[in-house]
Design an enzyme around this catalytic site. Structure first.
Site, mmCIF file in Angstrom:
data_model
loop_
_atom_site.group_PDB
_atom_site.id
_atom_site.type_symbol
_atom_site.label_atom_id
_atom_site.label_comp_id
_atom_site.label_asym_id
_atom_site.label_seq_id
_atom_site.Cartn_x
_atom_site.Cartn_y
_atom_site.Cartn_z
ATOM 1 N N ARG A 102 -11.839 -1.784 -7.966
ATOM 2 C CA ARG A 102 -10.742 -2.130 -7.057
ATOM 3 C C ARG A 102 -9.978 -0.844 -6.787
ATOM 4 N NH1 ARG A 102 -6.626 -7.137 -7.020
ATOM 5 N NH2 ARG A 102 -8.480 -7.932 -5.974
ATOM 6 N N HIS A 129 -12.299 -6.807 1.439
ATOM 7 C CA HIS A 129 -12.261 -7.591 0.195
ATOM 8 C C HIS A 129 -13.414 -8.608 0.248
ATOM 9 C CE1 HIS A 129 -10.967 -9.201 -3.460
ATOM 10 N NE2 HIS A 129 -9.834 -9.784 -3.127
ATOM 11 N N GLN A 132 -13.874 -11.868 -2.061
ATOM 12 C CA GLN A 132 -12.960 -12.956 -1.704
ATOM 13 C C GLN A 132 -13.523 -13.784 -0.544
ATOM 14 O OE1 GLN A 132 -9.854 -13.896 -3.099
ATOM 15 N NE2 GLN A 132 -10.191 -15.653 -1.776
ATOM 16 N N ASP A 232 -2.404 -14.193 4.406
ATOM 17 C CA ASP A 232 -2.344 -13.256 3.276
ATOM 18 C C ASP A 232 -0.961 -12.605 3.321
ATOM 19 O OD1 ASP A 232 -2.972 -11.493 1.198
ATOM 20 O OD2 ASP A 232 -4.133 -10.125 2.469
ATOM 21 N N CYS A 272 -5.829 -16.066 0.008
ATOM 22 C CA CYS A 272 -6.593 -15.403 -1.064
ATOM 23 C C CYS A 272 -5.795 -15.342 -2.358
ATOM 24 C CB CYS A 272 -6.985 -14.004 -0.617
ATOM 25 S SG CYS A 272 -5.589 -12.999 -0.086
ATOM 26 N N ARG A 300 -14.208 -17.823 -6.766
ATOM 27 C CA ARG A 300 -14.407 -16.391 -7.054
ATOM 28 C C ARG A 300 -15.397 -16.238 -8.207
ATOM 29 N NH1 ARG A 300 -10.630 -12.560 -5.564
ATOM 30 N NH2 ARG A 300 -12.174 -11.129 -6.399
HETATM 31 N N1 NVA Z 1 -4.215 -7.823 1.269
HETATM 32 C C1 NVA Z 1 -3.941 -8.020 -0.140
HETATM 33 C C2 NVA Z 1 -5.008 -8.841 -0.781
HETATM 34 C C3 NVA Z 1 -4.762 -9.152 -2.251
HETATM 35 C C4 NVA Z 1 -5.864 -9.961 -2.865
HETATM 36 C C5 NVA Z 1 -3.814 -6.670 -0.814
HETATM 37 O O1 NVA Z 1 -4.633 -5.786 -0.520
HETATM 38 O O2 NVA Z 1 -2.881 -6.476 -1.598
HETATM 39 N N1 CP Z 2 -7.367 -12.682 -4.437
HETATM 40 C C1 CP Z 2 -7.434 -11.696 -5.347
HETATM 41 O O1 CP Z 2 -8.241 -10.765 -5.255
HETATM 42 O O2 CP Z 2 -6.558 -11.825 -6.374
HETATM 43 P P1 CP Z 2 -6.188 -10.717 -7.462
HETATM 44 O O3 CP Z 2 -5.452 -9.617 -6.746
HETATM 45 O O4 CP Z 2 -5.332 -11.444 -8.445
HETATM 46 O O5 CP Z 2 -7.458 -10.198 -8.078
#
Ligand code: NVA
Ligand code: CP
Length: 316
Positions: A102, A129, A132, A232, A272, A300
């Site tokens: 990540r 992502h 997801q 989101d 998400c 997930r």
């Molecule tokens: N758009 C959000 C998704 C989190 C799962 C982020 O990147 O923080």
């Molecule tokens: N939706 C998602 O990726 O959640 P987290 O940021 O908690 O991993």
């Protein structure tokens, strides 16, 4: 063609997307059949950003497949002191069987994949992502398949409307909808639209699969005919300093009861997570009867087990 890494849904052919979803459904229904599938394997999980779902579901998923997962905060490994991504990828490849990362810049997962001799999975980048949105497709397939079946072709002709920031989620939803022949409209204020290259990629694929990829800044027009509304957060991880400005710029884009009432009857609500109730979604919609947010969260686990099986099973 065998899949080496999973950085983007666009790495998969439409048939490969269907294959992963079908495997995810089987893993969900028959977990006992996969208990030793990744026996003795280790997944390295590198996190530059926070996570609840991704961290827990990958770790539990590896355990359920007979393997083991290592949590590596980027701040605590030598990347945090300047060791290169390339050397990190080469080193971890000597100990582990897969990397899930990540990251901030998407080029970091690309660089990991370029230098690793083991599969690399994108657990979220600023651009995409993909784990997801495959679980989202699994969830919608469960909801819309004829009773007792799991058939991703049920998504053909359905309309998914994403309301909010044209971010990593919007990008991966475009790729996923286009692969599966589902229509998608992105509703975002001017200045927050998606990467035009990803929109074009979705439209090109959609022309072959029967998916219409549209964009609008008009939330009233955009949700007309929606079978599912998705949103989101307005400020993603790394954009915390812009949060106050974004709160102003996204006024009128909250998914609330009035917006849901303008969509098709029975329209589903997806997110998400994590959610900010009172910002991108009202508490009533987020926790209401049309919301399927925790079915998404559960899937997930199953879809990521399917992704790891596809990339990491012996002979994969
Ligand atoms: N758009 C959000 C998704 C989190 C799962 C982020 O990147 O923080
Ligand atoms: N939706 C998602 O990726 O959640 P987290 O940021 O908690 O991993």
């Amino acid at each position: 063609m065998a899949l080496k890494h999973f950085l983007s849904v666009a790495d998969l052919t439409p048939q490969q997307v269907v294959d992963v979803l079908t495997l995810a459904n089987d893993v969900k229904l028959n977990p006992g059949n996969y208990r030793k599938a990744l026996d003795g394997q280790t997944l390295a999980m590198i996190f530059q950003k926070k996570s609840t779902r991704t961290r827990v579901s990958f770790e539990v998923g590896m355990y359920q497949l007979g393997g083991h997962a290592l949590f590596l905060s980027a701040a605590d490994i030598q990347i945090g002191r300047g060791e290169t991504i390339a050397d990190t990828a080469r080193t971890i490849s000597r100990y582990c069987n897969g990397i899930m990362a990540r990251v901030f810049g998407h080029e970091i997962v690309e660089e990991l994949a370029q230098h690793a001799s083991i599969p690399v999975i994108n657990g979220l980048s600023d651009l995409e992502h993909p784990c997801q949105t495959l679980c989202d497709a699994q969830t919608l397939t469960e909801k819309w398949s004829p009773a007792g079946t799991f058939d991703p072709s049920c998504l053909h002709g359905k309309k998914l409307v994403y309301v909010g920031d044209g971010n990593n989620m919007a990008h991966s939803l475009i790729d996923t909808a286009a692969a599966l022949g589902m229509d998608i409209t992105i509703v975002a204020p001017h200045g927050y639209w998606c990467d035009p290259a990803i929109v074009e990629r979705g439209q090109r694929l959609g022309a072959k699969t029967g998916s219409i990829v549209g964009l609008t800044a008009d939330p009233i027009e955009g949700v007309r005919g929606a079978d599912c509304i998705y949103t989101d957060v307005w400020a993603s991880m790394g954009q915390e300093e812009e949060a106050a400005k974004r709160l102003r710029d996204f006024a009128g884009f909250q998914v609330d009861e009035a917006m849901l009432a303008r969509a098709n009857p029975g329209c589903l609500f997806m997110h998400c997570l994590p959610a900010h109730r009172g910002e991108e979604v009202s508490a009533g919609v987020c926790d209401g009867p049309q919301s399927i947010i925790f079915d998404q969260a559960e899937n997930r686990l199953h879809v990521q087990k399917a992704i790891m099986l596809t990339l990491m099973s012996k002979g994969a």
